[in-house]
Design a protein around this motif. Structure first.
Motif, PDB file in Angstrom:
ATOM      1  N   GLU A  52     -12.527  -3.011  -4.853  1.00 46.75           N
ATOM      2  CA  GLU A  52     -12.433  -1.995  -6.513  1.00 46.75           C
ATOM      3  C   GLU A  52     -13.375  -1.844  -6.503  1.00 46.75           C
ATOM      4  O   GLU A  52     -13.875  -0.700  -6.866  1.00 46.75           O
ATOM      5  CB  GLU A  52     -11.556  -2.671  -6.919  1.00 46.75           C
ATOM      6  N   HIS A  53     -14.819  -2.239  -6.786  1.00 41.70           N
ATOM      7  CA  HIS A  53     -16.165  -2.322  -6.743  1.00 41.70           C
ATOM      8  C   HIS A  53     -16.523  -1.088  -5.960  1.00 41.70           C
ATOM      9  O   HIS A  53     -18.066  -0.488  -6.223  1.00 41.70           O
ATOM     10  CB  HIS A  53     -16.967  -3.634  -6.693  1.00 41.70           C
ATOM     11  N   LYS A  54     -16.187  -1.329  -4.716  1.00 37.73           N
ATOM     12  CA  LYS A  54     -16.385  -0.704  -3.522  1.00 37.73           C
ATOM     13  C   LYS A  54     -16.267   1.011  -3.477  1.00 37.73           C
ATOM     14  O   LYS A  54     -17.104   1.883  -2.985  1.00 37.73           O
ATOM     15  CB  LYS A  54     -16.442  -0.966  -2.202  1.00 37.73           C
ATOM     16  N   TYR A  55     -14.881   0.635  -3.819  1.00 38.77           N
ATOM     17  CA  TYR A  55     -14.457   2.323  -3.610  1.00 38.77           C
ATOM     18  C   TYR A  55     -14.620   2.865  -5.259  1.00 38.77           C
ATOM     19  O   TYR A  55     -13.726   4.101  -5.316  1.00 38.77           O
ATOM     20  CB  TYR A  55     -13.147   2.785  -3.627  1.00 38.77           C
ATOM     21  N   THR A  56     -15.199   2.178  -6.189  1.00 39.41           N
ATOM     22  CA  THR A  56     -14.624   3.085  -7.897  1.00 39.41           C
ATOM     23  C   THR A  56     -15.162   4.340  -6.929  1.00 39.41           C
ATOM     24  O   THR A  56     -16.106   5.496  -6.933  1.00 39.41           O
ATOM     25  CB  THR A  56     -15.675   1.656  -8.594  1.00 39.41           C
ATOM     26  N   PHE A  57     -14.107   4.805  -9.010  1.00 42.83           N
ATOM     27  CA  PHE A  57     -15.198   6.730  -9.399  1.00 42.83           C
ATOM     28  C   PHE A  57     -15.795   6.396 -10.456  1.00 42.83           C
ATOM     29  O   PHE A  57     -15.916   7.627 -11.387  1.00 42.83           O
ATOM     30  CB  PHE A  57     -13.639   7.652  -9.079  1.00 42.83           C
ATOM     31  N   GLU A  58     -15.708   5.243 -10.958  1.00 42.91           N
ATOM     32  CA  GLU A  58     -17.055   5.486 -12.190  1.00 42.91           C
ATOM     33  C   GLU A  58     -18.104   5.774 -12.020  1.00 42.91           C
ATOM     34  O   GLU A  58     -19.056   5.711 -11.467  1.00 42.91           O
ATOM     35  CB  GLU A  58     -16.322   3.194 -12.874  1.00 42.91           C
ATOM     36  N   ASN A  59     -18.485   6.267 -13.407  1.00 46.79           N
ATOM     37  CA  ASN A  59     -19.803   6.761 -13.377  1.00 46.79           C
ATOM     38  C   ASN A  59     -20.320   8.017 -12.612  1.00 46.79           C
ATOM     39  O   ASN A  59     -20.860   8.096 -12.165  1.00 46.79           O
ATOM     40  CB  ASN A  59     -20.672   5.911 -13.416  1.00 46.79           C
ATOM     41  N   GLY A  60     -19.489   8.951 -12.084  1.00 48.55           N
ATOM     42  CA  GLY A  60     -19.484   9.881 -11.450  1.00 48.55           C
ATOM     43  C   GLY A  60     -19.659   9.461  -9.348  1.00 48.55           C
ATOM     44  O   GLY A  60     -19.725  10.182  -9.024  1.00 48.55           O
ATOM     45  N   LYS A  61     -19.264   7.962  -9.311  1.00 49.99           N
ATOM     46  CA  LYS A  61     -19.861   7.599  -7.939  1.00 49.99           C
ATOM     47  C   LYS A  61     -18.017   8.174  -7.377  1.00 49.99           C
ATOM     48  O   LYS A  61     -16.841   8.483  -7.881  1.00 49.99           O
ATOM     49  CB  LYS A  61     -19.336   6.109  -8.067  1.00 49.99           C
ATOM     50  N   TYR A  62     -18.550   9.248  -5.361  1.00 48.05           N
ATOM     51  CA  TYR A  62     -18.147   8.852  -5.057  1.00 48.05           C
ATOM     52  C   TYR A  62     -18.860   8.721  -4.398  1.00 48.05           C
ATOM     53  O   TYR A  62     -19.865   8.288  -3.482  1.00 48.05           O
ATOM     54  CB  TYR A  62     -17.127  10.348  -4.921  1.00 48.05           C
ATOM     55  N   ARG A  63     -18.074   8.372  -2.505  1.00 50.12           N
ATOM     56  CA  ARG A  63     -18.734   8.731  -1.238  1.00 50.12           C
ATOM     57  C   ARG A  63     -18.741   9.952   0.343  1.00 50.12           C
ATOM     58  O   ARG A  63     -19.464   9.818   0.690  1.00 50.12           O
ATOM     59  CB  ARG A  63     -17.551   7.748   0.133  1.00 50.12           C
ATOM     60  N   ALA A  64     -17.709  10.622  -0.949  1.00 53.71           N
ATOM     61  CA  ALA A  64     -18.421  11.813   0.193  1.00 53.71           C
ATOM     62  C   ALA A  64     -17.374  13.283  -1.013  1.00 53.71           C
ATOM     63  O   ALA A  64     -16.717  13.035  -1.707  1.00 53.71           O
ATOM     64  CB  ALA A  64     -17.826  12.443   1.535  1.00 53.71           C
ATOM     65  N   LEU A  65     -17.238  14.767  -0.287  1.00 58.22           N
ATOM     66  CA  LEU A  65     -17.164  15.792  -1.113  1.00 58.22           C
ATOM     67  C   LEU A  65     -17.016  16.255   0.787  1.00 58.22           C
ATOM     68  O   LEU A  65     -16.931  16.902   1.378  1.00 58.22           O
ATOM     69  CB  LEU A  65     -17.693  16.505  -1.464  1.00 58.22           C
ATOM     70  N   MET A  66     -15.090  16.494  -0.012  1.00 52.85           N
ATOM     71  CA  MET A  66     -14.585  17.025   1.534  1.00 52.85           C
ATOM     72  C   MET A  66     -13.068  17.796   0.664  1.00 52.85           C
ATOM     73  O   MET A  66     -12.701  17.306  -0.433  1.00 52.85           O
ATOM     74  CB  MET A  66     -14.292  16.331   2.343  1.00 52.85           C
ATOM     75  N   THR A  67     -12.673  18.964   1.690  1.00 45.85           N
ATOM     76  CA  THR A  67     -11.679  19.317   1.024  1.00 45.85           C
ATOM     77  C   THR A  67     -10.665  18.354   1.891  1.00 45.85           C
ATOM     78  O   THR A  67     -10.476  17.483   2.799  1.00 45.85           O
ATOM     79  CB  THR A  67     -11.479  20.856   1.421  1.00 45.85           C
ATOM     80  N   ILE A  68      -9.152  18.801   1.512  1.00 44.84           N
ATOM     81  CA  ILE A  68      -8.070  17.768   2.024  1.00 44.84           C
ATOM     82  C   ILE A  68      -7.847  18.317   3.567  1.00 44.84           C
ATOM     83  O   ILE A  68      -7.784  17.257   4.099  1.00 44.84           O
ATOM     84  CB  ILE A  68      -6.702  18.769   1.327  1.00 44.84           C
ATOM     85  N   ASP A  69      -8.361  19.420   3.631  1.00 47.35           N
ATOM     86  CA  ASP A  69      -8.080  19.718   5.770  1.00 47.35           C
ATOM     87  C   ASP A  69      -9.410  19.339   5.872  1.00 47.35           C
ATOM     88  O   ASP A  69      -9.134  18.595   7.573  1.00 47.35           O
ATOM     89  CB  ASP A  69      -8.051  21.689   5.146  1.00 47.35           C
ATOM     90  N   GLU A  70      -9.808  19.123   5.450  1.00 44.86           N
ATOM     91  CA  GLU A  70     -11.065  18.737   6.199  1.00 44.86           C
ATOM     92  C   GLU A  70     -10.906  17.220   6.570  1.00 44.86           C
ATOM     93  O   GLU A  70     -10.746  16.291   7.710  1.00 44.86           O
ATOM     94  CB  GLU A  70     -12.250  18.674   5.918  1.00 44.86           C
ATOM     95  N   ALA A  71     -10.368  16.242   5.010  1.00 38.71           N
ATOM     96  CA  ALA A  71     -10.321  14.719   5.703  1.00 38.71           C
ATOM     97  C   ALA A  71      -8.754  14.095   6.641  1.00 38.71           C
ATOM     98  O   ALA A  71      -9.171  13.911   7.216  1.00 38.71           O
ATOM     99  CB  ALA A  71      -9.180  14.448   4.152  1.00 38.71           C
ATOM    100  N   PHE A  72      -7.496  15.902   6.914  1.00 40.17           N
ATOM    101  CA  PHE A  72      -6.880  16.036   7.488  1.00 40.17           C
ATOM    102  C   PHE A  72      -7.854  15.703   9.128  1.00 40.17           C
ATOM    103  O   PHE A  72      -6.690  15.207   9.722  1.00 40.17           O
ATOM    104  CB  PHE A  72      -6.002  17.186   7.646  1.00 40.17           C
ATOM    105  N   ASP A  73      -8.565  16.078   9.336  1.00 44.30           N
ATOM    106  CA  ASP A  73      -9.270  16.602  10.884  1.00 44.30           C
ATOM    107  C   ASP A  73     -10.079  15.116  10.482  1.00 44.30           C
ATOM    108  O   ASP A  73      -9.966  14.892  12.384  1.00 44.30           O
ATOM    109  CB  ASP A  73     -10.661  17.564  10.830  1.00 44.30           C
ATOM    110  N   HIS A  74     -10.355  14.139  10.055  1.00 49.50           N
ATOM    111  CA  HIS A  74     -11.028  13.028   9.950  1.00 49.50           C
ATOM    112  C   HIS A  74      -9.683  12.344  10.392  1.00 49.50           C
ATOM    113  O   HIS A  74      -9.400  10.835  11.743  1.00 49.50           O
ATOM    114  CB  HIS A  74     -11.138  12.433   8.965  1.00 49.50           C
ATOM    115  N   LEU A  75      -7.876  12.347  10.146  1.00 52.40           N
ATOM    116  CA  LEU A  75      -6.987  11.433   9.996  1.00 52.40           C
ATOM    117  C   LEU A  75      -6.695  11.795  11.321  1.00 52.40           C
ATOM    118  O   LEU A  75      -5.734  11.385  11.770  1.00 52.40           O
ATOM    119  CB  LEU A  75      -5.748  11.611   8.853  1.00 52.40           C
ATOM    120  N   ASP A  76      -7.011  12.737  12.310  1.00 49.68           N
ATOM    121  CA  ASP A  76      -6.139  13.333  12.920  1.00 49.68           C
ATOM    122  C   ASP A  76      -6.462  12.120  14.646  1.00 49.68           C
ATOM    123  O   ASP A  76      -5.165  11.502  15.154  1.00 49.68           O
ATOM    124  CB  ASP A  76      -6.497  14.349  14.322  1.00 49.68           C
ATOM    125  N   SER A  77      -7.215  11.013  14.398  1.00 53.53           N
ATOM    126  CA  SER A  77      -7.283  10.523  15.226  1.00 53.53           C
ATOM    127  C   SER A  77      -7.514   9.055  14.983  1.00 53.53           C
ATOM    128  O   SER A  77      -7.261   7.406  15.555  1.00 53.53           O
ATOM    129  CB  SER A  77      -9.634   9.483  15.499  1.00 53.53           C
TER     130      SER A  77
END
Length: 311
Positions: A52-77
């Motif tokens: 929960e702490h690692k993947y928090t979105f609080e205080n503007g935190k995030y791990r990457a900016l990408m579109t759904i389409d780009e995320a789908f490309d990653h999930l192909d594998s």
């Protein structure tokens, strides 16, 4: 929000095989068994808080900016190690689910939920083996592993990405989970704060107060909320709880739910489950991503999920 959930459930799904042939864990290969053993060993209250702490979105935190389409490309594998039914990448399963919902005549927001419900598995991009999230493997690699040995543990870990989830912080119900023989391996089951029927929860505290195993469901729910989607609450519930089979299939946590509201919420989760489970088909000839994608791209824009998103 109203849909005739009785009319447009599993009877509307074009199933590739009989219902009884899905979710058959007797005789599952070692990959599936090892996955659930690890889930039972490592999915604890402390682990939930860590993730929960690692993947928090609080205080503007995030791990990457990408579109759904780009995320789908990653999930192909990505192929789900916990699934005894399906050998293909997640993108194809998500399109199968969304298209089945569309063909059954359900609203477009429900179709979009079908497309998005498993995308939280994108956490593998930031995961580690220690956290059960180092899973990148093609179908060919997975088949090779299966043919090499059914006795060796897999060389990849997905126990914090997919699989049936249970409530952490209370007794794991033996009669509601797959591979119940692994329940005693969970460290929380030796903690008197967590090993009772209610554990750390108050009776009838309500569904929203329960912490389930950390995985793609919880992460994707939080990601959508953080990006201010306009998907309705029913759709967010579908995404957040669809892997909680002890909850929506076995009614294992009735003593923690608040009737009638929580029971009504689970009607929606069960409706998604009919399409999520029974549309899995290795034959994907009818799925043309290039043809289908413009339609779903419009839905993403409509529900506030177009462009770059916080992940």
């Amino acid at each position: 929000m109203s849909i005739d959930t009785k009319k447009k459930g599993s009877d509307q799904v074009n199933m590739a095989k009989e219902k009884q042939d899905f979710r058959v864990y007797d005789g599952s290969n070692s990959r599936v068994e090892e996955h659930y053993k690890n889930m039972r060993m490592y999915q604890t209250v402390a682990f939930y808080r860590k993730m929960e702490h690692k993947y928090t979105f609080e205080n503007g935190k995030y791990r990457a900016l990408m579109t759904i389409d780009e995320a789908f490309d990653h999930l192909d594998s990505y192929v789900d190690a916990s699934d005894p039914d399906f050998e293909l990448p997640n993108r194809l399963h998500l399109l199968q689910t969304a298209e089945a919902i569309r063909q059954a005549g359900h609203p477009d927001w429900f179709q979009l939920v079908g497309l998005l419900h498993d995308m939280g598995k994108i956490m593998f991009l930031w995961g580690t083996a220690e956290d059960g999230q180092d899973a990148t493997m093609t179908t060919t690699t997975r088949s090779a592993n299966q043919n090499t040995s059914h006795d060796k543990a897999p060389h990849y870990q997905q126990w914090a990405l997919g699989g049936d989830t249970f409530v952490v912080g209370c007794r794991i119900p033996d009669d509601a989970v797959v591979f119940p023989e692994f329940n005693p391996l969970n460290p929380d089951m030796n903690n008197p704060l967590y090993n009772t029927e209610c554990g750390m929860y108050e009776p009838h505290c309500g569904l929203s107060k329960l912490c389930f195993c950390w995985g793609h469901d919880e992460y994707m729910y939080r990601m959508l909320v953080a990006n201010d989607t306009s998907l309705p609450p029913e759709g967010l519930d579908m995404i957040r709880y669809h892997s909680a089979y002890p909850l929506h299939e076995k009614d294992a946590y009735a003593h923690l739910l608040q009737p009638p509201r929580d029971h009504e919420r689970l009607v929606w989760v069960r409706l998604l489950n009919q399409f999520d489970l029974y549309t899995k088909d290795e034959n994907t000839q009818g799925l043309n991503v290039d043809v289908l994608w413009p339609y779903y791209k419009e839905l993403l824009e409509k529900y506030g999920l177009g462009g770059k998103l916080k992940w």
